[in-house]
Design an enzyme around this catalytic site. Structure first.
Site, PDB file in Angstrom:
ATOM      1  N   HIS A   1      -1.759   9.460  -4.403  1.00  0.00           N
ATOM      2  CA  HIS A   1      -1.684   9.170  -5.842  1.00  0.00           C
ATOM      3  C   HIS A   1      -2.845   9.899  -6.513  1.00  0.00           C
ATOM      4  O   HIS A   1      -3.889  10.133  -5.890  1.00  0.00           O
ATOM      5  CB  HIS A   1      -1.834   7.655  -5.994  1.00  0.00           C
ATOM      6  CG  HIS A   1      -1.640   7.125  -7.385  1.00  0.00           C
ATOM      7  ND1 HIS A   1      -2.607   7.212  -8.367  1.00  0.00           N
ATOM      8  CD2 HIS A   1      -0.601   6.452  -7.948  1.00  0.00           C
ATOM      9  CE1 HIS A   1      -2.167   6.621  -9.461  1.00  0.00           C
ATOM     10  NE2 HIS A   1      -0.948   6.157  -9.243  1.00  0.00           N
TER      11      HIS A   1
ATOM     12  N   GLN B   1      -0.325   0.000  -2.556  1.00  0.00           N
ATOM     13  CA  GLN B   1       1.082  -0.337  -2.284  1.00  0.00           C
ATOM     14  C   GLN B   1       1.257  -1.098  -0.974  1.00  0.00           C
ATOM     15  O   GLN B   1       2.381  -1.341  -0.554  1.00  0.00           O
ATOM     16  CB  GLN B   1       1.935   0.943  -2.229  1.00  0.00           C
ATOM     17  CG  GLN B   1       1.967   1.735  -3.513  1.00  0.00           C
ATOM     18  CD  GLN B   1       2.674   1.006  -4.651  1.00  0.00           C
ATOM     19  OE1 GLN B   1       3.417   0.046  -4.438  1.00  0.00           O
ATOM     20  NE2 GLN B   1       2.428   1.449  -5.871  1.00  0.00           N
TER      21      GLN B   1
ATOM     22  N   ASP C   1      -6.574   3.848   0.229  1.00  0.00           N
ATOM     23  CA  ASP C   1      -5.922   3.378  -0.990  1.00  0.00           C
ATOM     24  C   ASP C   1      -4.811   2.416  -0.562  1.00  0.00           C
ATOM     25  O   ASP C   1      -3.762   2.837  -0.075  1.00  0.00           O
ATOM     26  CB  ASP C   1      -5.363   4.596  -1.738  1.00  0.00           C
ATOM     27  CG  ASP C   1      -4.476   4.213  -2.910  1.00  0.00           C
ATOM     28  OD1 ASP C   1      -4.170   3.015  -3.081  1.00  0.00           O
ATOM     29  OD2 ASP C   1      -4.061   5.131  -3.645  1.00  0.00           O
TER      30      ASP C   1
ATOM     31  N   LYS D   1      -0.293  -5.318  -8.549  1.00  0.00           N
ATOM     32  CA  LYS D   1       0.785  -4.948  -7.619  1.00  0.00           C
ATOM     33  C   LYS D   1       0.944  -6.020  -6.540  1.00  0.00           C
ATOM     34  O   LYS D   1       1.694  -5.882  -5.596  1.00  0.00           O
ATOM     35  CB  LYS D   1       0.481  -3.589  -6.988  1.00  0.00           C
ATOM     36  CG  LYS D   1       0.436  -2.462  -8.040  1.00  0.00           C
ATOM     37  CD  LYS D   1       0.227  -1.132  -7.410  1.00  0.00           C
ATOM     38  CE  LYS D   1      -0.210  -0.060  -8.388  1.00  0.00           C
ATOM     39  NZ  LYS D   1       0.868   0.494  -9.207  1.00  0.00           N
TER      40      LYS D   1
ATOM     41  N   CYS E   1       2.603   9.704 -10.684  1.00  0.00           N
ATOM     42  CA  CYS E   1       1.191  10.065 -10.398  1.00  0.00           C
ATOM     43  C   CYS E   1       1.039  10.709  -9.027  1.00  0.00           C
ATOM     44  O   CYS E   1       0.011  10.527  -8.362  1.00  0.00           O
ATOM     45  CB  CYS E   1       0.261   8.861 -10.543  1.00  0.00           C
ATOM     46  SG  CYS E   1       0.186   8.212 -12.200  1.00  0.00           S
TER      47      CYS E   1
HETATM   48  N1  PLP Z   1      -2.738   4.302  -5.618  1.00  0.00           N
HETATM   49  C1  PLP Z   1      -1.431   4.081  -5.476  1.00  0.00           C
HETATM   50  C2  PLP Z   1      -0.758   4.392  -4.181  1.00  0.00           C
HETATM   51  C3  PLP Z   1      -0.703   3.541  -6.537  1.00  0.00           C
HETATM   52  O1  PLP Z   1       0.603   3.319  -6.407  1.00  0.00           O
HETATM   53  C4  PLP Z   1      -1.381   3.254  -7.746  1.00  0.00           C
HETATM   54  C5  PLP Z   1      -0.634   2.751  -8.921  1.00  0.00           C
HETATM   55  O2  PLP Z   1       0.481   3.109  -9.142  1.00  0.00           O
HETATM   56  C6  PLP Z   1      -2.752   3.493  -7.826  1.00  0.00           C
HETATM   57  C7  PLP Z   1      -3.402   4.010  -6.741  1.00  0.00           C
HETATM   58  C8  PLP Z   1      -3.536   3.181  -9.060  1.00  0.00           C
HETATM   59  O3  PLP Z   1      -3.568   1.812  -9.278  1.00  0.00           O
HETATM   60  P1  PLP Z   1      -4.193   1.213 -10.631  1.00  0.00           P
HETATM   61  O4  PLP Z   1      -3.523   1.963 -11.734  1.00  0.00           O
HETATM   62  O5  PLP Z   1      -3.834  -0.223 -10.590  1.00  0.00           O
HETATM   63  O6  PLP Z   1      -5.660   1.482 -10.572  1.00  0.00           O
END
Ligand code: PLP
Length: 417
Positions: A134, A214, A211, A237, A375
């Site tokens: 992401h 998900q 990260d 999430k 993203c």
């Molecule tokens: N990393 C992953 C794999 C994501 O799916 C997301 C959000 O879609 C993020 C990071 C970023 O999360 P946040 O926008 O809650 O900081």
């Protein structure tokens, strides 16, 4: 297909109807009285009654600032906030002193980038990421690299959406200063073998930042056993509130890290001659925090624990299999990510159609999916496309959602022919 690590292979007695009933938003009808099939869970999940009540109760009865007052409300707010930290740490198998509250995954990764890595980074150093990251796990490292003359090195994804693990290992070198990788891809659904990756990185003395945005709502996490240095996730999430998240870290690393934002609550003493800083985690929580966010996330975790996170993940695996079976014969369908270990996320295109037309036609039939690059622009480029539609499942989705999705997609494809 084997059940991915931590997921039970079968689902005796999982009562999805009673799970669904706890999410008021799902009961609504949309567009001319259509049943809502909410399949945009990778973007954000809905909130159960227990979380809504915890937020409501906090604002109605306990609302105050934390750590500063001695009055009854301040004491209750502080207790709620710090109890939430203990609860969240326990859920994740982490140390309380290593559980830092942030605005979300994005801010947690930025904290690691600026406070941990930047002071250690020199020209010629490398930061290893994967092609499926992401943007939140790409851009902060790129900014550091540009500032210091370091380089972001990318490990490729195979055609089926799995990580090319051999290529990833080859890129772990004596110059690697950080290996940052996603636990579960928000586009491919790929579940990376994070324990194996952490072990390989540790063998070479490379710190790891995972990260977990998900992953945490869909499979059990034991941060301590995993042995990673940093792990980030977002409350929204995980059936909790937006604007709140967590960085799990090894406390001994946090102890040696400088603050990255200054202000109230993160200091020990302040004078115009200088400031001394609080111990972690307070050192990294400048200003009034999202108190209700912490309380809401703790309530979400209580709720998910009672439901069973492994059972939730196994239920979602059933939905994934059924959904894939139901759509696989749609002409022109191309699913991004078919690796054996895959979470319940289906990103797809249909030849000759635009994802935004697909998603509009699904929406008109009550089916909520996401479109765009999610993203993950570099990943979409890797597959030669600029965007896709994405259906993603959560614990409250049921067989009717799958049927509605498949029927709506079939109809959309016919209308767009
Ligand atoms: N990393 C992953 C794999 C994501 O799916 C997301 C959000 O879609 C993020 C990071 C970023 O999360 P946040 O926008 O809650 O900081």
């Amino acid at each position: 297909m084997n059940a991915p690590d931590g997921l039970a292979p079968t689902l005796p007695g999982f009562d999805v109807a009673s799970v669904r009933a706890q999410f008021p938003v799902l009961a609504q009808r949309v567009h001319d009285d259509r049943r809502l099939a909410y399949l945009d869970n990778a973007a954000t999940t809905q909130k159960p009654e227990a979380v809504l009540q915890a937020l409501d109760h906090y604002y109605r009865h306990d609302n105050s600032n934390v750590h500063r007052g001695v009055h009854a409300l301040a004491a209750r707010a502080t207790k709620g906030y710090e109890d939430a930290r203990a609860r969240i740490a326990r859920f994740a198998g982490a140390d309380v002193a290593g559980t830092v509250f942030t605005r979300g995954t994005t801010e947690a990764i930025n904290l690691v980038a600026y406070s941990y890595l930047l002071p250690r980074l020199e020209a010629g150093d490398e930061i290893l990421v994967t092609e499926m990251e992401h943007h939140a796990n790409i851009v902060p490292w790129q900014i550091l690299a540009e500032r210091t003359g370091a380089r972001v090195v990318v490990a490729p994804v195979r055609d089926d959406g799995g990580l090319d693990l051999d290529a990833w290992r080859e890129r772990l070198t004596s110059r690697t200063r950080m290996a940052a990788f996603v636990h579960v891809s928000n586009t491919l659904g790929t579940i990376n073998p994070v324990a194996e990756m952490v072990a390989a990185a540790r063998e070479r003395g490379v710190p790891t930042c995972i990260d977990g945005a998900q992953a945490v709502a869909h499979m059990p996490l034991d941060f301590g056993a995993l042995g990673a240095d940093f792990y980030a996730f977002s409350a929204h999430k995980l059936y909790g509130p937006t604007g709140f998240g967590v960085l799990l870290a090894r406390p001994e690393l946090l102890a040696g890290m400088p603050p990255w934002q200054g202000g109230g609550d993160m200091i020990e003493t302040v004078s115009f001659d200088g400031t001394t800083f609080a111990e972690p985690p307070a050192r990294f929580e400048a200003g009034t925090p999202h108190i209700a966010g912490a309380i809401g996330l703790a309530a979400a975790i209580d709720w998910l624990d009672a439901t069973g996170v492994a059972a939730a993940g196994a239920h979602e695996q059933t939905l994934l299999r059924d959904a894939m079976d139901a759509i696989r014969d749609i002409p022109g369908l191309r699913v991004l990510g078919t690796a054996p270990d895959k979470a319940a996320i289906i990103a797809f295109t249909i030849d000759g159609t635009h994802p935004s037309d697909i998603s509009s036609l699904l929406d008109m039939q009550g089916v909520a999916v996401r479109i765009g690059h999610h993203c993950t622009m570099p990943l979409h480029s890797r597959f030669g496309i600029s965007g896709s539609a994405r259906a993603s499942f959560a614990v409250y989705n049921d067989g009717e959602d799958v049927t509605q999705f498949a029927a709506a997609l079939t109809k959309a494809r016919e209308m767009l022919r």
